[in-house]
Design a protein around this motif. Structure first.
Motif, PDB file in Angstrom:
ATOM      1  N   GLY A 157       1.146  -1.331   0.024  1.00  0.00           N
ATOM      2  CA  GLY A 157      -0.460  -0.497  -0.011  1.00  0.00           C
ATOM      3  C   GLY A 157       0.523   1.510   0.283  1.00  0.00           C
ATOM      4  N   TYR A 158       0.265   2.181  -0.629  1.00  0.00           N
ATOM      5  CA  TYR A 158       0.915   3.007  -0.561  1.00  0.00           C
ATOM      6  C   TYR A 158      -0.015   4.765   0.112  1.00  0.00           C
ATOM      7  CZ  TYR A 158       4.622   1.095  -3.410  1.00  0.00           C
ATOM      8  OH  TYR A 158       5.930   0.450  -3.352  1.00  0.00           O
ATOM      9  N   LEU A 159       0.697   5.835   0.178  1.00  0.00           N
ATOM     10  CA  LEU A 159      -0.305   6.549   0.926  1.00  0.00           C
ATOM     11  C   LEU A 159       0.266   8.233  -0.177  1.00  0.00           C
ATOM     12  CD1 LEU A 159      -0.927   7.868   4.256  1.00  0.00           C
ATOM     13  CD2 LEU A 159      -2.411   6.958   2.518  1.00  0.00           C
ATOM     14  N   LEU A 160      -0.209   8.868  -1.459  1.00  0.00           N
ATOM     15  CA  LEU A 160      -0.173   9.716  -2.517  1.00  0.00           C
ATOM     16  C   LEU A 160      -0.393  11.466  -1.610  1.00  0.00           C
ATOM     17  CD1 LEU A 160      -1.997   7.920  -5.174  1.00  0.00           C
ATOM     18  CD2 LEU A 160       0.258   6.992  -4.152  1.00  0.00           C
ATOM     19  N   VAL A 161       0.054  12.528  -1.522  1.00  0.00           N
ATOM     20  CA  VAL A 161       0.575  12.944  -0.457  1.00  0.00           C
ATOM     21  C   VAL A 161       0.791  14.363  -2.084  1.00  0.00           C
ATOM     22  CG1 VAL A 161       0.871  14.554   0.750  1.00  0.00           C
ATOM     23  CG2 VAL A 161       1.019  12.541   1.633  1.00  0.00           C
ATOM     24  N   HIS A 162      -0.162  15.349  -1.875  1.00  0.00           N
ATOM     25  CA  HIS A 162       0.104  16.955  -2.379  1.00  0.00           C
ATOM     26  C   HIS A 162       1.414  17.463  -2.428  1.00  0.00           C
ATOM     27  CE1 HIS A 162       1.113  19.869   0.523  1.00  0.00           C
ATOM     28  NE2 HIS A 162       0.226  19.358   1.361  1.00  0.00           N
ATOM     29  N   GLY A 167       3.565  15.534  -4.898  1.00  0.00           N
ATOM     30  CA  GLY A 167       4.168  14.862  -5.408  1.00  0.00           C
ATOM     31  C   GLY A 167       4.652  13.381  -3.923  1.00  0.00           C
ATOM     32  N   ASP A 168       5.151  13.784  -2.863  1.00  0.00           N
ATOM     33  CA  ASP A 168       4.778  13.233  -2.066  1.00  0.00           C
ATOM     34  C   ASP A 168       4.659  11.579  -2.296  1.00  0.00           C
ATOM     35  OD1 ASP A 168       6.483  15.344  -1.230  1.00  0.00           O
ATOM     36  OD2 ASP A 168       6.571  14.710   1.300  1.00  0.00           O
ATOM     37  N   VAL A 169       5.092  10.276  -2.451  1.00  0.00           N
ATOM     38  CA  VAL A 169       4.629   8.801  -2.112  1.00  0.00           C
ATOM     39  C   VAL A 169       5.398   8.273  -0.382  1.00  0.00           C
ATOM     40  CG1 VAL A 169       4.320   6.774  -3.557  1.00  0.00           C
ATOM     41  CG2 VAL A 169       3.952   9.219  -4.505  1.00  0.00           C
ATOM     42  N   TYR A 170       4.676   7.715   0.343  1.00  0.00           N
ATOM     43  CA  TYR A 170       4.908   6.834   1.009  1.00  0.00           C
ATOM     44  C   TYR A 170       4.388   5.320   1.226  1.00  0.00           C
ATOM     45  CZ  TYR A 170       5.739  11.409   3.113  1.00  0.00           C
ATOM     46  OH  TYR A 170       6.231  12.443   3.908  1.00  0.00           O
ATOM     47  N   LYS A 183       9.335   6.864   2.844  1.00  0.00           N
ATOM     48  CA  LYS A 183       8.837   7.752   1.982  1.00  0.00           C
ATOM     49  C   LYS A 183       9.904   7.628   0.463  1.00  0.00           C
ATOM     50  CE  LYS A 183       8.926  12.704   2.720  1.00  0.00           C
ATOM     51  NZ  LYS A 183       9.542  13.666   3.018  1.00  0.00           N
ATOM     52  N   VAL A 184       9.096   7.081  -0.749  1.00  0.00           N
ATOM     53  CA  VAL A 184       9.715   6.747  -1.336  1.00  0.00           C
ATOM     54  C   VAL A 184      10.017   7.825  -2.646  1.00  0.00           C
ATOM     55  CG1 VAL A 184       9.321   4.214  -1.093  1.00  0.00           C
ATOM     56  CG2 VAL A 184       8.010   6.296  -2.737  1.00  0.00           C
ATOM     57  N   ALA A 185       9.206   8.686  -2.280  1.00  0.00           N
ATOM     58  CA  ALA A 185       9.478   9.826  -3.759  1.00  0.00           C
ATOM     59  C   ALA A 185       8.860  11.045  -3.456  1.00  0.00           C
ATOM     60  CB  ALA A 185       8.763   9.324  -5.112  1.00  0.00           C
ATOM     61  N   GLY A 223       8.697  15.239  -3.392  1.00  0.00           N
ATOM     62  CA  GLY A 223       8.464  16.277  -3.952  1.00  0.00           C
ATOM     63  C   GLY A 223       8.339  16.619  -5.821  1.00  0.00           C
ATOM     64  N   VAL A 224       7.809  15.501  -6.418  1.00  0.00           N
ATOM     65  CA  VAL A 224       7.703  15.676  -8.312  1.00  0.00           C
ATOM     66  C   VAL A 224       7.163  16.267  -8.316  1.00  0.00           C
ATOM     67  CG1 VAL A 224       8.751  12.698  -7.295  1.00  0.00           C
ATOM     68  CG2 VAL A 224       6.754  13.112  -7.869  1.00  0.00           C
ATOM     69  N   ALA A 225       5.692  16.886  -7.795  1.00  0.00           N
ATOM     70  CA  ALA A 225       4.543  17.589  -8.620  1.00  0.00           C
ATOM     71  C   ALA A 225       4.620  18.607  -7.315  1.00  0.00           C
ATOM     72  CB  ALA A 225       3.248  16.442  -7.979  1.00  0.00           C
ATOM     73  N   PRO A 226       5.577  19.538  -7.769  1.00  0.00           N
ATOM     74  CA  PRO A 226       5.461  20.942  -7.102  1.00  0.00           C
ATOM     75  C   PRO A 226       4.433  21.444  -7.482  1.00  0.00           C
ATOM     76  CG  PRO A 226       7.729  21.071  -7.604  1.00  0.00           C
ATOM     77  CD  PRO A 226       7.069  20.022  -8.300  1.00  0.00           C
ATOM     78  N   GLY A 227       3.153  22.235  -6.375  1.00  0.00           N
ATOM     79  CA  GLY A 227       2.165  22.893  -7.413  1.00  0.00           C
ATOM     80  C   GLY A 227       1.075  21.626  -6.633  1.00  0.00           C
ATOM     81  N   GLY A 228       1.029  20.456  -7.045  1.00  0.00           N
ATOM     82  CA  GLY A 228       0.250  19.679  -7.320  1.00  0.00           C
ATOM     83  C   GLY A 228      -0.681  19.493  -6.109  1.00  0.00           C
ATOM     84  N   GLU A 229      -1.702  18.718  -6.094  1.00  0.00           N
ATOM     85  CA  GLU A 229      -2.923  18.609  -5.316  1.00  0.00           C
ATOM     86  C   GLU A 229      -3.687  17.604  -6.018  1.00  0.00           C
ATOM     87  OE1 GLU A 229      -5.166  21.669  -3.782  1.00  0.00           O
ATOM     88  OE2 GLU A 229      -6.360  21.571  -5.538  1.00  0.00           O
ATOM     89  N   SER A 230      -4.881  16.874  -5.148  1.00  0.00           N
ATOM     90  CA  SER A 230      -5.700  15.787  -5.317  1.00  0.00           C
ATOM     91  C   SER A 230      -5.038  14.391  -5.792  1.00  0.00           C
ATOM     92  CB  SER A 230      -6.814  16.173  -6.071  1.00  0.00           C
ATOM     93  OG  SER A 230      -6.632  16.076  -7.628  1.00  0.00           O
ATOM     94  N   PRO A 231      -3.979  13.921  -5.671  1.00  0.00           N
ATOM     95  CA  PRO A 231      -3.235  12.180  -6.121  1.00  0.00           C
ATOM     96  C   PRO A 231      -4.274  12.065  -6.498  1.00  0.00           C
ATOM     97  CG  PRO A 231      -2.258  12.859  -4.496  1.00  0.00           C
ATOM     98  CD  PRO A 231      -3.852  14.307  -4.499  1.00  0.00           C
ATOM     99  N   GLY A 232      -3.899  10.842  -7.450  1.00  0.00           N
ATOM    100  CA  GLY A 232      -3.868   9.897  -7.936  1.00  0.00           C
ATOM    101  C   GLY A 232      -3.270   8.966  -8.767  1.00  0.00           C
ATOM    102  N   MET A 233      -2.702   7.858  -8.838  1.00  0.00           N
ATOM    103  CA  MET A 233      -2.053   6.303  -9.136  1.00  0.00           C
ATOM    104  C   MET A 233      -2.700   5.144  -9.838  1.00  0.00           C
ATOM    105  SD  MET A 233       0.573   4.770  -7.585  1.00  0.00           S
ATOM    106  CE  MET A 233       2.453   6.045  -7.261  1.00  0.00           C
ATOM    107  N   ILE A 234      -2.489   5.140 -11.569  1.00  0.00           N
ATOM    108  CA  ILE A 234      -2.531   3.709 -11.514  1.00  0.00           C
ATOM    109  C   ILE A 234      -1.249   3.482 -12.292  1.00  0.00           C
ATOM    110  CG2 ILE A 234      -2.872   5.477 -14.001  1.00  0.00           C
ATOM    111  CD1 ILE A 234      -4.862   2.977 -14.948  1.00  0.00           C
TER     112      ILE A 234
END
Length: 433
Positions: A155-160, A162-165, A177-179, A181-192
């Motif tokens: 399982g992973y948590l995605l955070v505004h 662009g942090d990924v835990y 924390k595997v990633a 600040g990969v999306a500066p200014g980004g919010e409402s994350p989803g992943m596929i």
């Protein structure tokens, strides 16, 4: 699945089995057996305080039954009075068999953020709030949260931003924390995970306004993450929506499903709607949204022309303070549905739509809804759609309320409608199928 699949219709109010609007925003879908469970924010119009996370169930992703509040307001603590609760994300933990809900908790000024979790033995709930998610022994004090479960159950948590835990084995804390600040200014994350790669979906920060969401791609959740362009055709503002979740378990022939929110501030409960669309992979294997499909089958991604055999009734009007309403009378057979057609635009506001029985039937109002006609991108289409109705004579009344969605960001940037016009074009009667 039913023998004749029912289409998903985007951007209009949905009504549950009791006739009440489906109230589940910025959430997720979990499949259990042959039913689908939708979790989301249970909104009110009067204030932004936490009113609970709702749970709905469906056999087909188009007709919904209200199961209740999976997590209600708490007497105190992170989700107590005068607190905010947002973006519930539910996953079943493989190691414990329990269901874990992740969420953003905050105060009304968004100055006390926490990523929190709740657990339940039954998917429907009730969920018990467990406290903040911790990383390295400290609470995760972040905002927008999303979730992703890999094929191996990780399982992973995605955070505004662009942090990924990566979650711990029991899903109640973050192990790594595997990633970052990969999306500066980004919010409402989803992943596929698709096309042999991982893809992160993000919205830009424009408060309640919609914008052109974008995609990042990588060989693993740890990256390296690279920009992969816009999620939807440029200028569509992601079909007037904000990304939130990708559902991939609708069926053997079903495409991945994009779950987006068409926010409507301040009418979050009565006028905000959902925009669900099929995702396809482009030649590079990146998930994209194609042209907007007003109605489509979640089992296949196939577009459905709801209006192909619909009768057209005149109801053209440009409603302003000087002409505040229009009424269309009609008669229908059992099982028919009624659609209001109209134009959204930057100068448009809210309408009150009321379906009434005729005087001869004498049963009074049947259904009332608030419809948001605002959009930064002008477009024609279905603005309101009933469920199947009983045979009889009806009137559809559309009234301009004189209200308009308008707000500003924290730095004072204004957004929203410039006026409160409501433009209708026709009423369409859809024959029973």
């Amino acid at each position: 699945m039913p023998q004749h699949p029912i289409p998903v219709v985007s951007g209009v109010a949905w009504f549950d089995d009791s006739g009440s609007p489906v109230n589940a925003h910025a959430g997720c879908i979990v499949r259990e057996g042959d039913r689908f469970f939708l979790f989301g924010e249970y909104k009110t119009d009067d204030r932004n305080a936490f009113a609970g996370f709702s749970c709905y169930s469906s056999p087909d992703l188009a007709t919904w039954t209200f199961e209740g509040l999976a997590l209600p307001p708490q007497p105190d603590g992170l989700l107590g009075p005068d607190r905010i609760g947002e973006r519930p994300a539910v996953m079943r933990c493989p190691s414990t068999g329990r269901y874990v809900m992740f969420l953003h908790a905050d105060d009304l000024g968004y100055t006390d953020p926490h990523i929190a979790f709740a657990v339940a033995d039954d998917l429907r709930g009730p969920y018990v709030l467990g406290g903040p998610v911790t990383f390295a022994g400290e609470p995760l004090r972040r905002w927008d949260v999303g979730s992703f479960q890999d094929d191996d159950g990780t399982g992973y948590l995605l955070v505004h931003e662009g942090d990924v835990y990566r979650l711990a084995e029991d899903y109640t804390s973050a192990a790594e924390k595997v990633a970052a600040g990969v999306a500066p200014g980004g919010e409402s994350p989803g992943m596929i995970r698709a096309g042999g790669r991982y893809h992160l979906l993000f919205s830009n920060k424009t408060s309640w306004e919609r914008n052109d969401n974008y995609v990042l791609s990588a060989p693993s959740p740890a990256g390296p993450w690279e920009p992969s362009g816009l999620l939807a055709p440029a200028g569509t503002r992601t079909h007037d929506s904000q990304c939130g979740f990708v559902f991939v378990d609708a069926g053997p022939e079903a495409p991945p499903m994009y779950l987006g929110d068409r926010w409507s501030f301040p009418r979050q409960a009565s006028a905000a709607t959902s925009v669900w669309q099929p995702l396809h992979l482009d030649d590079a294997g990146v998930p994209r949204l194609g042209p907007f499909l007003p109605a489509w089958l979640p089992t296949s991604g196939e577009a459905v022309d709801l209006l192909a055999d619909a009768a057209v009734l005149p109801a053209a009007a440009d409603l302003t303070a000087g002409r505040s309403h229009v009424t269309a009378p009609f008669a229908i057979d059992a099982g028919d549905r009624v659609a209001l057609m109209g134009t959204v635009g930057p100068d448009s506001g809210y309408a009150r739509v009321t379906l009434e029985s005729s005087a001869a039937d004498g049963d009074g109002d049947r259904l009332t809804a608030i419809v948001d006609f605002y959009s930064g991108v002008a477009a024609d289409g279905i603005r309101f759609l009933t469920g199947p109705l009983a045979a009889g004579r009806y009137r559809l009344r559309v009234e301009a309320t004189g209200e308009r969605p308008t707000w500003s960001t924290k730095d004072g940037t204004p957004y929203g409608a410039t006026d409160c016009r409501v433009r209708t074009s026709a009423v369409r009667v859809l024959p029973a199928t």
